[in-house]
Design an enzyme around this catalytic site. Structure first.
Site, PDB file in Angstrom:
ATOM      1  CG  PHE A  77      -6.623  17.855 -24.919  1.00 11.53           C
ATOM      2  CD1 PHE A  77      -6.695  17.165 -26.127  1.00 11.53           C
ATOM      3  CD2 PHE A  77      -6.950  17.254 -23.718  1.00 11.53           C
ATOM      4  CE1 PHE A  77      -7.243  15.950 -26.135  1.00 11.53           C
ATOM      5  CE2 PHE A  77      -7.462  15.734 -23.854  1.00 11.53           C
ATOM      6  CZ  PHE A  77      -7.667  14.826 -25.289  1.00 11.53           C
ATOM      7  CB  THR A  78     -11.654  17.664 -24.585  1.00 14.20           C
ATOM      8  OG1 THR A  78     -10.520  16.368 -24.508  1.00 14.20           O
ATOM      9  CG2 THR A  78     -11.880  17.804 -26.063  1.00 14.20           C
ATOM     10  CE  LYS A 137      -3.341  10.372 -24.562  1.00 10.89           C
ATOM     11  NZ  LYS A 137      -4.004  10.480 -23.661  1.00 10.89           N
ATOM     12  CG  ASP A 179      -0.659  17.931 -21.920  1.00  7.51           C
ATOM     13  OD1 ASP A 179      -0.085  16.910 -22.019  1.00  7.51           O
ATOM     14  OD2 ASP A 179      -1.951  18.111 -22.365  1.00  7.51           O
ATOM     15  CG  PHE A 225     -15.809  14.591 -26.992  1.00  6.94           C
ATOM     16  CD1 PHE A 225     -15.932  15.710 -26.221  1.00  6.94           C
ATOM     17  CD2 PHE A 225     -15.038  13.688 -27.008  1.00  6.94           C
ATOM     18  CE1 PHE A 225     -14.847  15.757 -25.454  1.00  6.94           C
ATOM     19  CE2 PHE A 225     -14.172  13.585 -25.988  1.00  6.94           C
ATOM     20  CZ  PHE A 225     -13.977  14.778 -25.280  1.00  6.94           C
ATOM     21  CE1 TYR A 263      -3.837   1.798   0.404  1.00  4.93           C
ATOM     22  CE2 TYR A 263      -2.659   3.490   1.312  1.00  4.93           C
ATOM     23  CZ  TYR A 263      -3.851   3.253   0.571  1.00  4.93           C
ATOM     24  OH  TYR A 263      -4.701   4.271   0.626  1.00  4.93           O
ATOM     25  NE  ARG A 273     -11.275  15.225 -30.431  1.00  4.48           N
ATOM     26  CZ  ARG A 273     -11.250  14.825 -29.145  1.00  4.48           C
ATOM     27  NH1 ARG A 273      -9.993  14.508 -28.620  1.00  4.48           N
ATOM     28  NH2 ARG A 273     -12.280  14.605 -28.223  1.00  4.48           N
TER      29      ARG A 273
HETATM   30  N1  F0G Z   1      -3.518  16.123 -22.525  1.00  2.00           N
HETATM   31  C1  F0G Z   1      -3.335  15.394 -23.750  1.00  2.00           C
HETATM   32  C2  F0G Z   1      -2.568  16.375 -24.713  1.00  2.00           C
HETATM   33  C3  F0G Z   1      -4.116  14.493 -24.179  1.00  2.00           C
HETATM   34  O1  F0G Z   1      -3.983  14.225 -25.686  1.00  2.00           O
HETATM   35  C4  F0G Z   1      -4.828  13.640 -23.177  1.00  2.00           C
HETATM   36  C5  F0G Z   1      -5.839  12.632 -23.412  1.00  2.00           C
HETATM   37  C6  F0G Z   1      -5.115  14.208 -21.990  1.00  2.00           C
HETATM   38  C7  F0G Z   1      -3.999  15.337 -21.565  1.00  2.00           C
HETATM   39  C8  F0G Z   1      -5.522  13.919 -20.760  1.00  2.00           C
HETATM   40  O2  F0G Z   1      -5.143  12.245 -20.544  1.00  2.00           O
HETATM   41  O3  F0G Z   1      -6.649  10.589 -21.152  1.00  2.00           O
HETATM   42  O4  F0G Z   1      -4.944   9.969 -19.513  1.00  2.00           O
HETATM   43  O5  F0G Z   1      -6.937  11.648 -18.798  1.00  2.00           O
HETATM   44  N2  F0G Z   1      -6.105  12.328 -24.822  1.00  2.00           N
HETATM   45  C9  F0G Z   1      -6.782  11.084 -25.302  1.00  2.00           C
HETATM   46  C10 F0G Z   1      -6.867  11.274 -26.727  1.00  2.00           C
HETATM   47  C11 F0G Z   1      -7.970  10.814 -24.483  1.00  2.00           C
HETATM   48  O6  F0G Z   1      -7.554  10.440 -27.383  1.00  2.00           O
HETATM   49  O7  F0G Z   1      -6.413  12.170 -27.386  1.00  2.00           O
HETATM   50  P1  F0G Z   1      -6.046  11.102 -19.905  1.00  2.00           P
END
Ligand code: F0G
Length: 463
Positions: free
Chosen positions: A130-131, A264, A221, A455, A78, A388
């Site tokens: 970014f979303t 990634k 990021d 989305f 843990y 997108r």
């Molecule tokens: N920043 C970037 C540039 C991303 O592409 C993503 C996720 C995140 C942050 C968030 O990370 O998914 O681990 O919580 N991108 C995915 C995509 C979802 O399909 O581009 P996460």
């Protein structure tokens, strides 16, 4: 004597296949039904109904035997797992950041960082939204401001570093709202929503100079930082002879901290972290991580996950590996261009972004051209991409109105070490066929809209 023919020498992937996962081939009729059932949203399809899955490169990677071997030595204590310390050591060594907290994925790190640094009424400039990043900034009371160069919003414009920040835009914002209202500048590389476009080291240095002058922090990021490092190596003067690891370290040296979705670059299936030079931010993050993620030495992850991440860091800086990855995207772009298919130029690091505005010019943005195109490609061949465009951009939280992004794109994203060149050929030929028959395609209407990140779960019907 006959002249010797010059033989072009190709590169190939620096790995071979050890385990395979069968995938299902379906009929058009079957996919027509599956698409309807999924509300014409590729996020709502069952993955077993997908033939070639280019939805995302996030967590969809094939781990190496070295990473899988690491999974077996997961220390599931843990507190104080040895895998955590190994991961921390590698974050120090490769990203050059002294402090780190693990999180279950990238958005958890975004949540923690946003809550720590942003006060209500603040502004957070960034190189395109970014979303999840923007949503966490907004939930913390901040307003995101796009300060990317104009070229990034022009799909057909060629530029080696479309991810660059426009220094004038950033300076104007500082003058307008004052440096005290800007807790940090958020810089991503490559920029996902712009088409996987990198920033240059020269631009980063300028941004650092300007932010330093005003006492503004700079956060990175670094989710796909190695792809950005690759583009710097092959496109920017002075970096051809530097290794990916050296370029990554130099990039990070200009930032006050960074966050990573390990799903990634690190080629794992789950994981993330927040890293910083600030002891104060680190202490605050450790306090928050125990509330939302888990103890600060596992952050919502198993010990084995942290081991796979630590090993993934060592593999991600291998030049042959990153060249093969981006080379596959470039190959797809070259083949799509032969058919005249419109996509964002130059091709990015992780995906091909089809230009839905030019692909389906007869469908207005209110009828979701990119959403429509992603559904049509799936129906044609079982290849899954994602929207997108206007659906991903969501609504303005203050006015409640739809945002109308300039880019209306379908992303075909490449998982790392998963698909062969033959898979890519099948995808290219499907997209080319849909392009040939594009005039017959009609748009969609939205019939269900969730409040956040719509989305993922919105549903549509054909007009
Ligand atoms: N920043 C970037 C540039 C991303 O592409 C993503 C996720 C995140 C942050 C968030 O990370 O998914 O681990 O919580 N991108 C995915 C995509 C979802 O399909 O581009 P996460």
């Amino acid at each position: 004597m006959a002249k010797k023919k010059v033989i072009k020498r190709s590169w190939a992937e620096p790995f071979k296949i050890k385990v395979v996962e069968p995938i299902k081939m379906t009929t058009r009729e079957y996919r027509e039904k599956a698409a309807k059932k999924a509300g014409y949203n590729t996020f709502l399809l069952k993955s077993e109904d997908v033939y070639i899955d280019l939805l995302t490169d996030s967590g969809t990677n094939a781990m190496s035997d070295y990473q899988w071997a690491g999974m077996m030595i997961g220390d599931e204590a843990y507190a104080g797992s040895k895998n955590f310390y190994y991961l921390w050591d590698n974050v120090k060594k490769y990203y050059g950041m002294p402090y780190m907290v693990p999180t279950h994925q990238g958005r958890a790190a975004e949540h923690i960082l946003s809550q720590i640094l942003i006060k209500s009424g603040d502004y957070i400039p960034g190189n395109m939204y970014f979303t999840t990043t923007r949503l966490h900034q907004e939930l913390a009371g901040g307003t995101f401001v796009d300060v990317i160069i104009d070229e990034a919003h022009q799909a057909q414009k060629e530029h080696p570093f479309k991810g660059n920040i426009d220094l004038q835009k950033l300076d104007d914002l500082i003058k307008k709202v004052g440096a005290k209202k800007i807790p940090y500048v958020s810089m991503a590389g490559p920029v996902n929503m712009a088409g996987g476009q990198p920033f240059s080291m020269a631009n980063l240095k300028e941004v650092r100079k300007l932010t330093k002058k005003h006492g503004i922090k700079l956060y990175f990021d670094a989710t796909r930082a190695c792809e950005n490092a690759y583009f710097i190596k092959v496109r920017e003067k002075g970096y051809a002879n530097k290794s990916i690891a050296q370029i990554l370290k130099e990039m990070c040296s200009y930032f006050d901290g960074l966050w990573v979705s390990a799903k990634k670059d690190l080629m794992v299936n789950i994981g993330g972290f927040l890293a910083t030079r600030s002891k104060k931010v680190f202490e605050a993050a450790r306090n928050m991580v125990v509330v939302y993620e888990g103890l600060h030495t596992y952050g919502g992850l198993a010990g084995r996950d942290m081991e796979a991440m630590a090993r993934g860091i060592e593999e991600m800086v291998d030049f042959d590996n990153i060249r093969a990855r981006i080379g596959q995207v470039e190959y797809a772009g070259k083949r799509l261009a032969e058919f005249g298919v419109p996509f964002v130029k130059p091709v990015g690091g992780h995906a091909i972004f089809l230009d839905a505005k030019r692909f389906l010019p007869h469908i207005p943005q209110e009828e979701f051209p990119a959403q429509t195109l992603a559904a049509e490609i799936y129906i044609d061949s079982g290849v899954r991409g994602m929207e997108r465009g206007i659906v991903s951009a969501g609504r303005d939280p203050k006015t409640g109105k739809n945002r109308h992004p300039k880019l209306e794109l379908v992303r075909l994203t490449f998982p790392r070490r998963v698909y062969t060149q033959a898979h890519i050929d099948v995808m290219v030929e499907s997209v080319a066929s849909v392009y040939q028959d594009r005039k017959k395609i009609k748009g969609l209407k939205m019939i269900y809209e969730p409040k956040y990140l719509r989305f993922f779960q919105a549903r549509f019907d054909r007009l």
